[in-house]
Design an enzyme around this catalytic site. Structure first.
Site, PDB file in Angstrom:
ATOM      1  CE  LYS A 183      64.285   3.167  13.597  1.00  0.00           C
ATOM      2  NZ  LYS A 183      63.362   2.029  13.678  1.00  0.00           N
ATOM      3  CG  ASP A 224      63.343   2.326   9.983  1.00  0.00           C
ATOM      4  OD1 ASP A 224      62.674   1.644  10.757  1.00  0.00           O
ATOM      5  OD2 ASP A 224      62.918   3.400   9.517  1.00  0.00           O
ATOM      6  N   GLY A 280      52.225   2.144   1.073  1.00  0.00           N
ATOM      7  CA  GLY A 280      53.623   1.808   0.867  1.00  0.00           C
ATOM      8  C   GLY A 280      53.761   0.695  -0.151  1.00  0.00           C
ATOM      9  CG  PHE A 281      55.997   0.697  -3.541  1.00  0.00           C
ATOM     10  CD1 PHE A 281      56.009   2.010  -3.117  1.00  0.00           C
ATOM     11  CD2 PHE A 281      56.913   0.304  -4.505  1.00  0.00           C
ATOM     12  CE1 PHE A 281      56.920   2.924  -3.637  1.00  0.00           C
ATOM     13  CE2 PHE A 281      57.824   1.206  -5.044  1.00  0.00           C
ATOM     14  CZ  PHE A 281      57.827   2.520  -4.605  1.00  0.00           C
ATOM     15  N   GLY A 282      57.163  -0.993  -0.062  1.00  0.00           N
ATOM     16  CA  GLY A 282      58.507  -1.472   0.266  1.00  0.00           C
ATOM     17  C   GLY A 282      58.467  -2.850   0.896  1.00  0.00           C
ATOM     18  CB  VAL A 299      56.978  -2.955   5.929  1.00  0.00           C
ATOM     19  CG1 VAL A 299      55.800  -3.135   6.864  1.00  0.00           C
ATOM     20  CG2 VAL A 299      58.274  -2.791   6.724  1.00  0.00           C
ATOM     21  CB  ALA A 300      53.981  -2.636   1.516  1.00  0.00           C
ATOM     22  CD1 TRP A 301      56.944  -8.757  -1.698  1.00  0.00           C
ATOM     23  CD2 TRP A 301      58.242  -9.021   0.114  1.00  0.00           C
ATOM     24  NE1 TRP A 301      57.557  -9.988  -1.793  1.00  0.00           N
ATOM     25  CE2 TRP A 301      58.361 -10.172  -0.695  1.00  0.00           C
ATOM     26  CE3 TRP A 301      58.977  -8.959   1.296  1.00  0.00           C
ATOM     27  CZ2 TRP A 301      59.172 -11.249  -0.350  1.00  0.00           C
ATOM     28  CZ3 TRP A 301      59.786 -10.033   1.653  1.00  0.00           C
ATOM     29  CH2 TRP A 301      59.870 -11.155   0.836  1.00  0.00           C
TER      30      TRP A 301
END
Ligand code: GLU
Length: 444
Positions: free
Chosen positions: A124, A164, A235-237, A239-241
């Site tokens: 990472k 990320d 979240g709303f990025g 991944v959430a999308w």
């Protein structure tokens, strides 16, 4: 294995690295029983060797902002373990980034990548630079300066970074451009690239899609159907999308998304053009979800998290430790049946303990969110073969991989009363693969 002794020595050496110590303790306590069945692991000090990264690069990243002022950020790459394949894992650009967070993420990545069945080690990296509120020219200059330092340490067969939090296709593009110029080669050195220069179809959706494939299987294994279930997402990025898109397609109803400013509750379901609007919201520079509430005339709860809403399924999709014991108890009181971490280490240890005690189905991030890095692995294969697969081909493979991860979790996580401890299953399955590879290759 003496966990207390090992943890004490790590705490002394790395005091204050809370997230890293939290991640290590979770893995060690869940694999202890299995570990002790293998005296050869203890003889080769596998646990002691696994908990320390192979190496860490830390470097300064000087760059010039739009006003002509010099800025200095810190850059990192933690190469944790490459026993089963090249180091692999994303880059996080966010003001909260520090070594503890990158070490926990790198450590988790070892087991997650092992679970995917693909040959990828764990790593990472990132920076305390926050792209939010910066112009594209500033982001480009930062990414170029970051890569000027990092490029010597990575390569398509050595270490393959990706995105990320704070690192999407735009950042990967700038990073890749500088790598290509310095190394004078076009290779699959980063994943999450745009399609025009080696990216894979489905990669943007993969983490969310994979998460829903996994959660669907968790429910099916318990004799339930995901269709008709209500879901809280944080979240709303990106991944959430992806998660909202697939959940809706599966017939479930997503009723929340959240940001640092609070959460919105959309009782009628976040579907269709409202999901597309999430992308618009993300692209705006403000890091807030309130505009969604204004646009669709739904309630907004300032400064709160979505875990107080009565739902069947909770899917943390934002960041580490975003769901604590109080949240867990509220969800349990409200009858939650399944919690799937699509963020990395989304639940605190106390929250996880509550879910396990109440026999709530709980899927840990290293299994549930593995679809992202798995599709990165598929991008690496396409790059190495100089071909590109269709969206259907990639999606089919992603589905198969998530199925294989689920199977491994069930194999190692099923308890005497039939309850599946997915955390234990994921940790043991991921650990065994890496430990056996380390053992076979000698002390390195
Ligand atoms: N950052 C993602 C993760 O946490 C993806 C990493 C990758 O694609 O290498 O797994």
């Amino acid at each position: 294995m003496n966990i207390d002794k090992l943890m004490q020595s790590l705490e002394a050496k790395h005091s204050g690295e809370y997230e890293y110590l939290q991640a290590v303790r979770e893995v060690l306590t869940t694999i202890e029983e299995e570990y002790n069945k293998h005296p050869e692991f203890e003889a080769a000090k596998i646990a002691e060797r696994l908990v320390e990264p192979d190496r860490i690069f830390t470097f300064k990243v000087p760059w010039v902002d739009d006003r002509g002022e010099v800025q200095v950020n810190l850059g990192y790459r933690v190469q944790f373990n490459n026993a089963i394949g090249p180091y692999k894992g994303g880059l996080r650009f966010h003001s909260s980034v520090n070594l503890s967070i990158l070490k926990f993420l790198g450590f988790e990545q070892i087991f997650k990548n092992a679970l995917t069945t693909l040959p990828m080690g764990g790593a990472k990296g990132g920076s305390d630079f926050n792209p939010r509120g910066k112009s594209s020219a500033e982001v480009m200059r930062f990414c170029q300066a970051y890569m000027v330092e990092l490029w010597r340490h990575i390569g398509p067969e050595t270490d393959v970074p990706a995105g990320d939090i704070g690192v999407g296709a735009r950042e990967v593009g700038y990073l890749y451009g500088m790598y290509r110029k310095l190394a004078r080669e076009n290779t699959g050195v980063l994943t999450g690239k745009n399609l025009e220069f080696g990216g894979s179809l489905i990669r943007p959706e993969a983490t969310g899609f994979g998460g829903l494939y996994f959660v669907k299987q968790m429910l099916e294994t318990a004799g339930m159907d995901i269709a008709g279930k209500t879901i809280a997402i944080s979240g709303f990025g990106n991944v959430a999308w992806g998660a909202a898109l697939k959940a809706t397609e599966m017939g479930a109803k997503v009723v929340t998304i959240s940001g640092p400013d609070g959460y919105v509750y959309d009782e009628s379901g976040i579907s269709g053009e409202k999901i597309d609007y999430m992308l618009e919201l993300r692209a705006s520079c403000n890091d807030v979800v309130q505009p969604y509430a204004e646009r669709y005339n739904v309630p907004f709860y300032a400064g709160k998290r979505p875990w107080e809403v009565k739902v069947d399924i909770a899917l943390p999709c934002a960041t580490q430790n975003e769901l604590n014991e109080v949240d867990a108890k509220l969800l349990i009181e409200n009858g939650v049946i399944c919690v799937g971490e699509i963020s990395n280490m989304g639940c605190t240890p106390e929250a996880i303990e509550s879910f396990l005690q109440h026999k709530v189905m709980y899927g840990p991030g290293k299994a549930v969110n593995a679809g992202g890095v798995a599709t990165s692995g598929l991008e690496m294969t396409q790059n190495a073969m100089h071909i590109s697969w269709t969206a259907e081909e990639v999606d089919d493979k992603l589905r198969q991989i998530m199925g294989a991860i689920h199977e491994q979790c069930v194999k190692y996580g099923r308890e005497a009363d039939g309850y599946i401890n997915y955390m234990k299953g994921a940790n043991i399955a991921g650990f065994l693969k890496v430990a056996k590879a380390m053992l076979a290759q000698g002390v390195l």
